[in-house]
Design a protein around this motif. Structure first.
Motif, PDB file in Angstrom:
ATOM      1  N   ALA A 174     -21.680  63.329  13.324  1.00 58.08           N
ATOM      2  CA  ALA A 174     -22.906  63.525  14.101  1.00 58.08           C
ATOM      3  C   ALA A 174     -23.340  62.241  14.814  1.00 58.08           C
ATOM      4  CB  ALA A 174     -24.029  64.002  13.179  1.00 58.08           C
ATOM      5  N   ARG A 175     -22.551  61.174  14.677  1.00 54.52           N
ATOM      6  CA  ARG A 175     -22.931  59.866  15.235  1.00 54.52           C
ATOM      7  C   ARG A 175     -22.323  59.656  16.619  1.00 54.52           C
ATOM      8  NH1 ARG A 175     -20.502  54.651  14.627  1.00 54.52           N
ATOM      9  NH2 ARG A 175     -18.935  55.625  13.273  1.00 54.52           N
ATOM     10  N   LYS A 176     -23.162  59.298  17.582  1.00 53.32           N
ATOM     11  CA  LYS A 176     -22.696  59.024  18.928  1.00 53.32           C
ATOM     12  C   LYS A 176     -22.157  57.595  19.010  1.00 53.32           C
ATOM     13  CE  LYS A 176     -25.212  60.420  22.376  1.00 53.32           C
ATOM     14  NZ  LYS A 176     -26.292  60.535  23.402  1.00 53.32           N
ATOM     15  N   VAL A 177     -20.963  57.461  19.593  1.00 47.58           N
ATOM     16  CA  VAL A 177     -20.328  56.151  19.754  1.00 47.58           C
ATOM     17  C   VAL A 177     -20.071  55.924  21.241  1.00 47.58           C
ATOM     18  CG1 VAL A 177     -18.303  54.745  19.239  1.00 47.58           C
ATOM     19  CG2 VAL A 177     -19.270  56.239  17.476  1.00 47.58           C
ATOM     20  N   ILE A 178     -20.543  54.797  21.761  1.00 44.88           N
ATOM     21  CA  ILE A 178     -20.337  54.465  23.169  1.00 44.88           C
ATOM     22  C   ILE A 178     -18.918  53.931  23.359  1.00 44.88           C
ATOM     23  CG2 ILE A 178     -21.208  53.159  25.138  1.00 44.88           C
ATOM     24  CD1 ILE A 178     -23.163  55.205  23.956  1.00 44.88           C
ATOM     25  N   CYS A 179     -18.241  54.418  24.397  1.00 49.85           N
ATOM     26  CA  CYS A 179     -16.834  54.082  24.619  1.00 49.85           C
ATOM     27  C   CYS A 179     -16.661  53.103  25.783  1.00 49.85           C
ATOM     28  CB  CYS A 179     -16.037  55.348  24.881  1.00 49.85           C
ATOM     29  SG  CYS A 179     -16.056  56.517  23.508  1.00 49.85           S
ATOM     30  N   ALA A 180     -15.400  52.741  26.018  1.00 46.63           N
ATOM     31  CA  ALA A 180     -15.079  51.741  27.032  1.00 46.63           C
ATOM     32  C   ALA A 180     -15.469  52.184  28.439  1.00 46.63           C
ATOM     33  CB  ALA A 180     -13.594  51.412  26.984  1.00 46.63           C
ATOM     34  N   GLY A 181     -15.451  53.482  28.691  1.00 48.88           N
ATOM     35  CA  GLY A 181     -15.820  53.969  30.021  1.00 48.88           C
ATOM     36  C   GLY A 181     -17.221  53.571  30.427  1.00 48.88           C
ATOM     37  N   ASP A 186     -20.619  49.998  33.851  1.00 50.53           N
ATOM     38  CA  ASP A 186     -21.574  48.896  34.021  1.00 50.53           C
ATOM     39  C   ASP A 186     -20.950  47.746  34.805  1.00 50.53           C
ATOM     40  OD1 ASP A 186     -23.291  50.417  32.545  1.00 50.53           O
ATOM     41  OD2 ASP A 186     -23.270  49.150  30.757  1.00 50.53           O
ATOM     42  N   TYR A 187     -19.669  47.479  34.547  1.00 51.15           N
ATOM     43  CA  TYR A 187     -18.983  46.379  35.235  1.00 51.15           C
ATOM     44  C   TYR A 187     -18.846  46.678  36.735  1.00 51.15           C
ATOM     45  CZ  TYR A 187     -15.829  42.361  35.567  1.00 51.15           C
ATOM     46  OH  TYR A 187     -15.262  41.143  35.878  1.00 51.15           O
ATOM     47  N   GLU A 188     -18.520  47.919  37.036  1.00 49.43           N
ATOM     48  CA  GLU A 188     -18.430  48.319  38.446  1.00 49.43           C
ATOM     49  C   GLU A 188     -19.783  48.221  39.131  1.00 49.43           C
ATOM     50  OE1 GLU A 188     -14.762  51.348  39.153  1.00 49.43           O
ATOM     51  OE2 GLU A 188     -16.508  52.210  38.148  1.00 49.43           O
ATOM     52  N   MET A 189     -20.847  48.565  38.430  1.00 55.26           N
ATOM     53  CA  MET A 189     -22.189  48.481  39.007  1.00 55.26           C
ATOM     54  C   MET A 189     -22.573  47.035  39.317  1.00 55.26           C
ATOM     55  SD  MET A 189     -24.232  51.372  36.775  1.00 55.26           S
ATOM     56  CE  MET A 189     -25.797  50.996  37.583  1.00 55.26           C
ATOM     57  N   LEU A 190     -21.983  46.093  38.580  1.00 55.60           N
ATOM     58  CA  LEU A 190     -22.221  44.674  38.838  1.00 55.60           C
ATOM     59  C   LEU A 190     -21.335  44.144  39.965  1.00 55.60           C
ATOM     60  CD1 LEU A 190     -22.454  43.314  35.169  1.00 55.60           C
ATOM     61  CD2 LEU A 190     -24.334  43.526  36.818  1.00 55.60           C
ATOM     62  N   GLY A 191     -20.420  44.989  40.440  1.00 52.43           N
ATOM     63  CA  GLY A 191     -19.523  44.578  41.513  1.00 52.43           C
ATOM     64  C   GLY A 191     -18.126  44.237  41.068  1.00 52.43           C
ATOM     65  N   GLY A 192     -17.816  44.470  39.784  1.00 60.08           N
ATOM     66  CA  GLY A 192     -16.501  44.136  39.260  1.00 60.08           C
ATOM     67  C   GLY A 192     -15.448  45.175  39.602  1.00 60.08           C
ATOM     68  N   ARG A 193     -14.192  44.772  39.550  1.00 61.38           N
ATOM     69  CA  ARG A 193     -13.059  45.653  39.804  1.00 61.38           C
ATOM     70  C   ARG A 193     -12.557  46.207  38.480  1.00 61.38           C
ATOM     71  NH1 ARG A 193      -6.943  43.774  41.103  1.00 61.38           N
ATOM     72  NH2 ARG A 193      -6.004  45.836  41.356  1.00 61.38           N
ATOM     73  N   VAL A 194     -12.416  47.534  38.406  1.00 59.29           N
ATOM     74  CA  VAL A 194     -11.959  48.195  37.182  1.00 59.29           C
ATOM     75  C   VAL A 194     -10.718  49.024  37.479  1.00 59.29           C
ATOM     76  CG1 VAL A 194     -12.525  49.875  35.390  1.00 59.29           C
ATOM     77  CG2 VAL A 194     -14.279  48.291  36.207  1.00 59.29           C
ATOM     78  N   ILE A 195      -9.727  48.912  36.613  1.00 56.60           N
ATOM     79  CA  ILE A 195      -8.510  49.721  36.677  1.00 56.60           C
ATOM     80  C   ILE A 195      -8.480  50.536  35.389  1.00 56.60           C
ATOM     81  CG2 ILE A 195      -6.007  49.701  36.942  1.00 56.60           C
ATOM     82  CD1 ILE A 195      -6.601  46.590  37.781  1.00 56.60           C
ATOM     83  N   SER A 196      -8.607  51.846  35.513  1.00 57.29           N
ATOM     84  CA  SER A 196      -8.711  52.702  34.329  1.00 57.29           C
ATOM     85  C   SER A 196      -7.467  53.552  34.149  1.00 57.29           C
ATOM     86  CB  SER A 196      -9.931  53.617  34.436  1.00 57.29           C
ATOM     87  OG  SER A 196     -11.133  52.870  34.431  1.00 57.29           O
ATOM     88  N   TYR A 197      -7.149  53.858  32.886  1.00 57.30           N
ATOM     89  CA  TYR A 197      -6.006  54.699  32.546  1.00 57.30           C
ATOM     90  C   TYR A 197      -6.479  55.832  31.637  1.00 57.30           C
ATOM     91  CZ  TYR A 197      -3.089  50.982  34.414  1.00 57.30           C
ATOM     92  OH  TYR A 197      -2.512  50.064  35.248  1.00 57.30           O
ATOM     93  N   GLY A 198      -5.903  57.019  31.865  1.00 58.83           N
ATOM     94  CA  GLY A 198      -6.276  58.171  31.053  1.00 58.83           C
ATOM     95  C   GLY A 198      -6.971  59.223  31.890  1.00 58.83           C
ATOM     96  N   LYS A 199      -7.685  60.110  31.231  1.00 54.75           N
ATOM     97  CA  LYS A 199      -8.447  61.151  31.922  1.00 54.75           C
ATOM     98  C   LYS A 199      -9.740  60.561  32.481  1.00 54.75           C
ATOM     99  CE  LYS A 199      -8.440  63.332  28.009  1.00 54.75           C
ATOM    100  NZ  LYS A 199      -8.646  64.303  26.915  1.00 54.75           N
ATOM    101  N   PRO A 200     -10.141  60.922  33.691  1.00 58.94           N
ATOM    102  CA  PRO A 200      -9.712  62.058  34.507  1.00 58.94           C
ATOM    103  C   PRO A 200      -8.694  61.731  35.598  1.00 58.94           C
ATOM    104  CG  PRO A 200     -11.726  61.175  35.432  1.00 58.94           C
ATOM    105  CD  PRO A 200     -11.368  60.300  34.247  1.00 58.94           C
ATOM    106  N   TYR A 201      -7.876  60.714  35.426  1.00 62.40           N
ATOM    107  CA  TYR A 201      -6.998  60.257  36.501  1.00 62.40           C
ATOM    108  C   TYR A 201      -5.682  61.035  36.528  1.00 62.40           C
ATOM    109  CZ  TYR A 201     -10.609  56.810  36.448  1.00 62.40           C
ATOM    110  OH  TYR A 201     -11.844  56.222  36.473  1.00 62.40           O
ATOM    111  N   ARG A 202      -5.166  61.228  37.738  1.00 60.22           N
ATOM    112  CA  ARG A 202      -4.015  62.106  37.964  1.00 60.22           C
ATOM    113  C   ARG A 202      -2.769  61.676  37.191  1.00 60.22           C
ATOM    114  NH1 ARG A 202      -4.109  65.760  42.221  1.00 60.22           N
ATOM    115  NH2 ARG A 202      -6.014  65.733  43.497  1.00 60.22           N
TER     116      ARG A 202
END
Length: 282
Positions: A174-181, A186-202
């Motif tokens: 029942a415990r909510k855990v904040i993940c890397a996404g 937040d990093y993108e909102m600061l103007g940082g470049r993010v390269i993500s792997y996994g869902k929802p990417y093709r």
């Protein structure tokens, strides 16, 4: 976005039309602590019916490690044809190009238990942002009070971030855990470049279809998150089913009925809706 027909459909009524399933793990097969009672039986039934199964998880761990964790829960490898994790996709990308994205020294942001993702590669983990070429993000750091300061320090050095888990949150019991996404957002909102792997990417879904040896129109994607599982499945051209046992379980009432208002708001928020809704993997 078309307004979907909000009706719960038994999985058994759907699977006959598909040759394979791309199946989420966390929130669908287990809740982070134990397997959902119906999941084991359903996986066995799907295999008996000849339906191919590829587990696709946004876990920031290697695939073999996740497979061993599933085995410890009673979900053996004989119940599925393949397992892909976002952590494995990161590992493969850096194996193929060890200097990607900008060098071979990284600073890890996330829980200590997830720090070993790249340990088998010829790369260097640095305790200093000043010595790092990029950031590896596996989850929300345990030292939460330092997170904002760390992100700003990375922005100042214009470090790219590799996100090994695009999920924003999961439920462990029942415990909510904040993940890397969430950290990547937040990093993108600061103007940082993010390269993500996994869902929802093709790329994640292309790998899954390779495991299944099937084309997109033959496959159903099942998951518990609209933001990753449903968005990702639709982007890949798959039919999708949302399971209400994970992050959106508050949309299912105690008597097993859907909160249609909450679901419609959720689908409009992401400008996407699943083809089907399941109360569980049963």
């Amino acid at each position: 976005m078309a307004d979907p027909t909000l009706e719960i459909i038994p999985l058994a009524d759907l699977v006959g039309g598909y040759g394979g399933i791309v199946l989420d793990v966390f929130g669908v097969i287990h809740d982070g602590m134990s397997v959902f009672p119906e999941a084991y039986a359903t996986l066995g039934l799907l295999r008996k019916e000849g339906i191919r199964i590829c587990l696709l998880s946004n876990s920031p761990r290697r695939s073999d490690e996740v497979a061993k964790r599933l085995e410890a829960m009673g979900i053996g490898r004989e119940l599925y044809h393949g397992l892909i994790t976002s952590g494995e996709l990161v590992y493969e990308a850096l194996t193929e190009s060890p200097e990607f994205p900008a060098g071979s020294t990284y600073f890890h942001l996330g829980p200590v238990e997830l720090a070993e993702l790249l340990s088998a590669l010829p790369m260097n983990a640095s305790m200093s942002i000043g010595a790092a070429d990029f950031i590896l993000t596996t989850g929300w750091p345990e030292e939460d009070a330092m997170t904002s300061k760390l992100l700003h320090a990375c922005i100042a050095r214009k470090l790219p971030m590799i996100c090994a888990n695009p999920d924003f949150e999961v439920l462990i019991g029942a415990r909510k855990v904040i993940c890397a996404g969430a950290l990547a957002r937040d990093y993108e909102m600061l103007g940082g470049r993010v390269i993500s792997y996994g869902k929802p990417y093709r790329t994640a879904y292309s790998k899954a279809l390779e495991v299944l040896c099937l084309t997109g129109e033959q496959v159903l994607a099942i998951g518990d998150s609209v933001a990753t599982d449903i968005v990702g499945g639709r982007r890949a051209g798959l039919d999708t089913a949302l399971v209400l046992t994970g992050v959106h379980k508050n949309c299912l009432t105690r008597d097993g009925k859907m909160d249609r208002i909450m679901l419609r708001d959720l689908f409009r928020q992401h400008s996407v809706a699943p083809d089907f809704i399941l109360s569980s993997l049963g």
